[in-house]
Design a protein around this motif. Structure first.
Motif, PDB file in Angstrom:
ATOM      1  N   SER A 196       3.423 -21.071 -43.548  1.00 29.94           N
ATOM      2  CA  SER A 196       2.280 -20.668 -42.732  1.00 29.94           C
ATOM      3  C   SER A 196       2.313 -21.368 -41.377  1.00 29.94           C
ATOM      4  N   ALA A 197       2.039 -20.600 -40.342  1.00 29.56           N
ATOM      5  CA  ALA A 197       2.008 -21.085 -38.959  1.00 29.56           C
ATOM      6  C   ALA A 197       3.371 -21.591 -38.490  1.00 29.56           C
ATOM      7  N   CYS A 198       4.447 -20.954 -38.956  1.00 28.49           N
ATOM      8  CA  CYS A 198       5.802 -21.317 -38.521  1.00 28.49           C
ATOM      9  C   CYS A 198       6.547 -20.144 -37.910  1.00 28.49           C
ATOM     10  N   GLY A 199       5.842 -19.091 -37.527  1.00 27.64           N
ATOM     11  CA  GLY A 199       6.476 -18.081 -36.696  1.00 27.64           C
ATOM     12  C   GLY A 199       6.732 -16.710 -37.296  1.00 27.64           C
ATOM     13  N   LYS A 200       6.145 -16.380 -38.456  1.00 26.17           N
ATOM     14  CA  LYS A 200       6.393 -15.051 -39.035  1.00 26.17           C
ATOM     15  C   LYS A 200       5.839 -13.937 -38.150  1.00 26.17           C
ATOM     16  N   THR A 201       4.557 -14.050 -37.804  1.00 27.10           N
ATOM     17  CA  THR A 201       3.942 -12.971 -37.034  1.00 27.10           C
ATOM     18  C   THR A 201       4.662 -12.797 -35.699  1.00 27.10           C
ATOM     19  N   ASN A 202       5.026 -13.921 -35.081  1.00 26.87           N
ATOM     20  CA  ASN A 202       5.715 -13.836 -33.795  1.00 26.87           C
ATOM     21  C   ASN A 202       7.090 -13.198 -33.910  1.00 26.87           C
ATOM     22  N   LEU A 203       7.848 -13.527 -34.945  1.00 31.77           N
ATOM     23  CA  LEU A 203       9.174 -12.923 -35.077  1.00 31.77           C
ATOM     24  C   LEU A 203       9.048 -11.435 -35.412  1.00 31.77           C
ATOM     25  N   ALA A 232      -4.014 -17.478 -33.871  1.00 28.11           N
ATOM     26  CA  ALA A 232      -4.294 -17.137 -32.476  1.00 28.11           C
ATOM     27  C   ALA A 232      -3.600 -18.079 -31.483  1.00 28.11           C
ATOM     28  N   PRO A 233      -3.799 -19.402 -31.593  1.00 28.32           N
ATOM     29  CA  PRO A 233      -3.197 -20.274 -30.574  1.00 28.32           C
ATOM     30  C   PRO A 233      -1.688 -20.086 -30.472  1.00 28.32           C
ATOM     31  N   GLY A 234      -1.195 -20.022 -29.255  1.00 25.11           N
ATOM     32  CA  GLY A 234       0.234 -19.802 -29.052  1.00 25.11           C
ATOM     33  C   GLY A 234       0.594 -18.330 -28.943  1.00 25.11           C
ATOM     34  N   THR A 235      -0.339 -17.431 -29.303  1.00 24.90           N
ATOM     35  CA  THR A 235      -0.088 -15.996 -29.160  1.00 24.90           C
ATOM     36  C   THR A 235      -0.564 -15.593 -27.766  1.00 24.90           C
ATOM     37  N   GLY A 273      11.964 -23.156 -41.136  1.00 22.74           N
ATOM     38  CA  GLY A 273      10.856 -24.104 -41.185  1.00 22.74           C
ATOM     39  C   GLY A 273      10.688 -24.740 -39.833  1.00 22.74           C
ATOM     40  N   ARG A 274       9.809 -25.702 -39.803  1.00 19.57           N
ATOM     41  CA  ARG A 274       9.448 -26.388 -38.570  1.00 19.57           C
ATOM     42  C   ARG A 274       9.991 -27.798 -38.697  1.00 19.57           C
ATOM     43  N   ARG A 275      11.174 -28.043 -38.109  1.00 29.27           N
ATOM     44  CA  ARG A 275      11.778 -29.368 -38.212  1.00 29.27           C
ATOM     45  C   ARG A 275      12.181 -29.863 -36.832  1.00 29.27           C
ATOM     46  N   GLY A 327      12.745 -20.075 -28.029  1.00 26.90           N
ATOM     47  CA  GLY A 327      12.049 -19.360 -29.099  1.00 26.90           C
ATOM     48  C   GLY A 327      11.515 -18.003 -28.685  1.00 26.90           C
ATOM     49  N   PHE A 328      10.563 -17.506 -29.453  1.00 30.84           N
ATOM     50  CA  PHE A 328       9.890 -16.228 -29.210  1.00 30.84           C
ATOM     51  C   PHE A 328      10.925 -15.130 -28.914  1.00 30.84           C
ATOM     52  N   GLY A 329      10.792 -14.406 -27.775  1.00 29.37           N
ATOM     53  CA  GLY A 329      11.683 -13.284 -27.477  1.00 29.37           C
ATOM     54  C   GLY A 329      13.155 -13.664 -27.516  1.00 29.37           C
ATOM     55  N   ASP A 330      13.446 -14.930 -27.168  1.00 34.36           N
ATOM     56  CA  ASP A 330      14.844 -15.359 -27.165  1.00 34.36           C
ATOM     57  C   ASP A 330      15.411 -15.521 -28.579  1.00 34.36           C
ATOM     58  N   ASN A 331      14.553 -15.471 -29.573  1.00 38.64           N
ATOM     59  CA  ASN A 331      15.078 -15.479 -30.945  1.00 38.64           C
ATOM     60  C   ASN A 331      15.878 -14.208 -31.235  1.00 38.64           C
ATOM     61  N   SER A 332      15.730 -13.191 -30.382  1.00 37.86           N
ATOM     62  CA  SER A 332      16.559 -11.977 -30.521  1.00 37.86           C
ATOM     63  C   SER A 332      18.044 -12.332 -30.405  1.00 37.86           C
TER      64      SER A 332
HETATM   65  P1  GDP Z   1       2.964 -17.421 -39.115  1.00 41.09           P
HETATM   66  O1  GDP Z   1       1.722 -18.080 -39.606  1.00 41.09           O
HETATM   67  O2  GDP Z   1       4.173 -17.814 -39.907  1.00 41.09           O
HETATM   68  O3  GDP Z   1       2.819 -15.957 -38.966  1.00 41.09           O
HETATM   69  O4  GDP Z   1       3.246 -18.037 -37.654  1.00 41.09           O
HETATM   70  P2  GDP Z   1       2.932 -17.452 -36.197  1.00 41.09           P
HETATM   71  O5  GDP Z   1       3.937 -16.425 -35.769  1.00 41.09           O
HETATM   72  O6  GDP Z   1       1.508 -17.062 -36.120  1.00 41.09           O
HETATM   73  O7  GDP Z   1       3.188 -18.753 -35.308  1.00 41.09           O
HETATM   74  C1  GDP Z   1       2.532 -19.966 -35.596  1.00 41.09           C
HETATM   75  C2  GDP Z   1       2.599 -20.862 -34.385  1.00 41.09           C
HETATM   76  O8  GDP Z   1       3.967 -21.137 -34.068  1.00 41.09           O
HETATM   77  C3  GDP Z   1       1.981 -20.243 -33.151  1.00 41.09           C
HETATM   78  O9  GDP Z   1       1.287 -21.220 -32.445  1.00 41.09           O
HETATM   79  C4  GDP Z   1       3.176 -19.754 -32.371  1.00 41.09           C
HETATM   80  O10 GDP Z   1       2.929 -19.732 -31.000  1.00 41.09           O
HETATM   81  C5  GDP Z   1       4.256 -20.760 -32.741  1.00 41.09           C
HETATM   82  N1  GDP Z   1       5.609 -20.144 -32.697  1.00 41.09           N
HETATM   83  C6  GDP Z   1       5.984 -18.969 -33.270  1.00 41.09           C
HETATM   84  N2  GDP Z   1       7.280 -18.683 -32.980  1.00 41.09           N
HETATM   85  C7  GDP Z   1       7.741 -19.709 -32.224  1.00 41.09           C
HETATM   86  C8  GDP Z   1       9.008 -20.009 -31.603  1.00 41.09           C
HETATM   87  O11 GDP Z   1       9.980 -19.264 -31.699  1.00 41.09           O
HETATM   88  N3  GDP Z   1       9.100 -21.193 -30.915  1.00 41.09           N
HETATM   89  C9  GDP Z   1       8.025 -22.035 -30.791  1.00 41.09           C
HETATM   90  N4  GDP Z   1       8.199 -23.160 -30.108  1.00 41.09           N
HETATM   91  N5  GDP Z   1       6.824 -21.781 -31.344  1.00 41.09           N
HETATM   92  C10 GDP Z   1       6.685 -20.646 -32.054  1.00 41.09           C
END
Ligand code: GDP
Ligand code: PGA
Ligand code: MN
Length: 607
Positions: free
Chosen positions: A272-279, A322-325, A420-422, A515-520
């Motif tokens: 949770s909160a490690c980037g699923k929704t963003n990827l 929300a935060p970070g989105t 994960g977040r390491r 990260g983010f778009g560059d994960n492509s």
């Molecule tokens: P989920 O809970 O696994 O769906 O995670 P989210 O996609 O909502 O992301 C959780 C947090 O991690 C948010 O604050 C995002 O901005 C941040 N995050 C997501 N992807 C990346 C990434 O590739 N790099 C970095 N540095 N932060 C990221």
């Protein structure tokens, strides 16, 4: 029976006896003032949200900015999942395993019945028929949530398929449904005024896996209260999956199309909160590659007729951090949110009736109302939005939603990422040596804790397949299920497995990878590895990219910086081994032998 039926059940829209008798039993226990059978219609949603606005639970947002959207502010002590109070009450303690809290089921039932007794007094009891996955799936997975929270009803309408059609199908097919009981645990005495966010300091999130039932008490927060999500689609479904031969996983799914128009579906498990929704909503920064969304949190997988692994997303909405989105990091999510029809929880309010959170825009508004309702300016030393504030948005508002989202049989999975977040140790991406090594990567996945669960943030813990808080049974049995089930797949069509880490830090402390778009770029490398087209260095942990094998076109990074993100560090990995040994020791005898062998192999290769 019919003659003595509880008065509150008069006018019930069903004659389905298993449902009627459960609803009656719950009403007798919880003593609501009235029962509302949720039909899922728009008119009903309008009425409920109007009532929630009148009650002060919801704030209607400026419709010019966010049409048909609302903000909710929780009790400050009810902002995340409560893992300490989450229980798997299997008949035998052994079947809950060491990763779960357990209590003897009869003892727990007695405790819960005490708590639920009269807990809905003065409130409406909502009956919400829902289905996780498709209504016309081969074997649809039904549930009925009973809740005394209209906020839960409104949120469930976004997150799952609910209402009359589901109820009809349950009746017509004489179907089993998971009884999912929820109460905020805040009964109202006659004349007592309600609060905007009723809840109880005492919280219990309880699962009875053999009975396939859920009892949730005291919290109104998403993962604790929207019972179709983590409670059903992961904890209870993982038990169903074990018994029926499939997999219920904490994964996003995305569809990737190469410049040659070849399609690859990628599933990825992150805590949770490690980037699923963003990827899942990734906007590629490289030319010619297209990403479409299939799911952002939960994936159900089973082997198809040809031994291919097929995946569906059982949900209907996004419940995103929300935060970070923001427009810079995740424009696709922002566009979906901007269409409206969303419920935000614990975000900040702008002076023009919109919402804001850290990272939404580069420019920070000069004045906000923070999630606690206080004035906020950029000088404040606290965030305006809670770190686990959320947006709840219908998935079909995503422009890039893949059409296959609507296919009941889902899509074939070609690659699985575990991440994960390491801060250290784990390179940007590592391809597993083979399937068994890939399962080992999943089984030993580790991550720093986040605000998505109550408790300390930033503590490294093992999180097998990102399922630590969600495995509904013994963790060793769960890993055995993965090993055994995949033995039934077509070996040539098993997905390739990769370990990723978007969160590695540089010596200076910043993120080593944008990260983010560059994960492509990482996705492209993974696909090219599958196709045998990309270079890699073989290391003791698997294959990592050479700096030249990654597409770095247009990326503002020096080769040294890229190297820092992708590098395998033998010393860090030797430091990692004792933690891995400790982790495996906790499984007692229930760990698959293949995983013990993998660890031995890794130790040998590390020397
Ligand atoms: P989920 O809970 O696994 O769906 O995670 P989210 O996609 O909502 O992301 C959780 C947090 O991690 C948010 O604050 C995002 O901005 C941040 N995050 C997501 N992807 C990346 C990434 O590739 N790099 C970095 N540095 N932060 C990221
Ligand atoms: P998520 O979890 O961070 O994986 O989206 C949602 C929740 O904690 O309820
Ligand atoms: Mn998410």
């Amino acid at each position: 029976m019919g003659a003595t039926r509880l008065r509150l059940l008069e006018g019930a829209p069903t004659t389905y006896e298993p449902l009627l008798s459960w609803v009656e039993e719950v009403a007798e226990l919880t003593q609501p003032d009235r029962i509302h059978w949720v039909d899922g219609s728009e008119a009903e949603y309008r009425k409920l949200t109007d009532e929630l606005v009148a009650a002060g639970t919801l704030t209607r947002l400026n419709p010019d900015l966010f049409p048909n959207s609302f903000a909710a502010f929780s009790d400050p002590a009810d902002v995340a999942r409560v893992e300490e109070q989450t229980f798997i009450c299997s008949r035998n303690e052994r079947d809950a395993g060491f990763t779960n809290n357990w209590m003897e089921p009869a003892e727990m039932k007695t405790k819960l019945k005490g708590l639920f007794s009269g807990s809905m007094r003065g409130r409406t009891m909502y009956v919400i028929p829902f289905v996780m996955g498709h209504l016309d799936a081969e074997d649809p997975k039904f549930g009925v949530e009973i809740s005394d929270s209209a906020y839960v009803v409104a949120s469930m309408r976004i997150m799952a398929r609910i209402g009359t059609d589901v109820l009809k199908k349950i009746e017509q097919t004489n179907a089993f449904f998971v009884p999912a009981l929820h109460s905020v645990g805040a009964p109202l005495e006659p004349g007592q005024a309600d609060v905007p966010w009723p809840c109880n300091p005492e919280k219990w999130i309880v699962h009875f896996p053999e009975e396939r039932s859920i009892w949730s008490y005291g919290s109104g927060y998403g993962g604790n209260a929207l019972l179709g999500k983590k409670c059903y689609a992961l904890r209870i479904a993982s038990v169903m999956a074990r018994d029926e031969g499939w997999l219920a996983e904490h994964m996003l799914i995305l569809k990737l199309t190469s410049p040659e128009k070849k399609v690859y579906n990628v599933a990825a498990a992150f805590p949770s909160a490690c980037g699923k929704t963003n990827l899942a909503l990734l906007d590629p920064t490289i030319e010619g590659w297209k990403v479409e969304t299939l799911g952002d949190d939960i994936t159900w997988m089973r082997f198809g007729k040809e031994g291919e692994l097929r995946a569906v997303n059982p949900e209907a909405g996004l419940f995103g951090v929300a935060p970070g989105t923001g427009w810079g990091t995740n424009p696709n999510a922002m566009r979906a949110i901007a269409k409206g029809n969303s419920i935000f929880t614990n975000v900040a309010l702008t002076d023009d009736g919109g919402v804001w959170w850290e990272g939404m825009t580069e420019e920070v508004p000069a004045h906000l109302t923070d999630w606690r309702g206080n004035d906020w300016t950029p000088e404040a030393d606290r965030p305006a939005a809670h770190p686990n504030s959320r947006f709840c948005t219908p998935i079909d508002q995503i422009d890039m939603l893949a059409p296959e989202y609507f296919a009941p049989n889902g899509v074939e999975v070609h690659a699985i990422l575990f991440g994960g977040r390491r801060k250290t140790t784990i390179p940007l991406v590592t391809q597993s040596r083979d399937w068994a090594n890939g399962i080992f990567m999943g089984a030993t996945l580790s991550s720093e804790t986040t605000a998505a669960a109550a408790g300390a943030v930033g503590v490294v813990r093992r999180d097998p397949m990102a399922m630590l808080p969600f495995i509904g049974y013994d963790a060793g049995d769960y890993l055995n299920h993965w090993v055994r089930l995949s033995g039934k797949g077509n070996p040539a069509r098993l997905p390739k497995i990769f370990l990723v880490n978007w969160f590695r830090r540089t010596r200076e402390g910043g993120f080593a990878w944008p990260g983010f778009g560059d994960n492509s770029r990482v996705l492209k490398w993974a696909i090219e590895r599958i196709e045998g087209a990309a270079d890699a260095v073989e290391t003791p942990i698997g294959f990592v990219p050479t700096a030249e094998s990654l597409d770095l076109d247009g990326l503002d990074m020096t080769p040294e910086q890229v190297e820092e993100a992708v590098r395998f560090d033998a010393d860090e990995w030797r430091d990692e081994v004792p933690g891995l040994e400790e982790w495996f020791a906790r499984f007692g005898g229930s760990l698959p032998l293949s995983l013990t062998n993998e660890l031995e192999g890794l130790k040998k290769r590390l020397g």
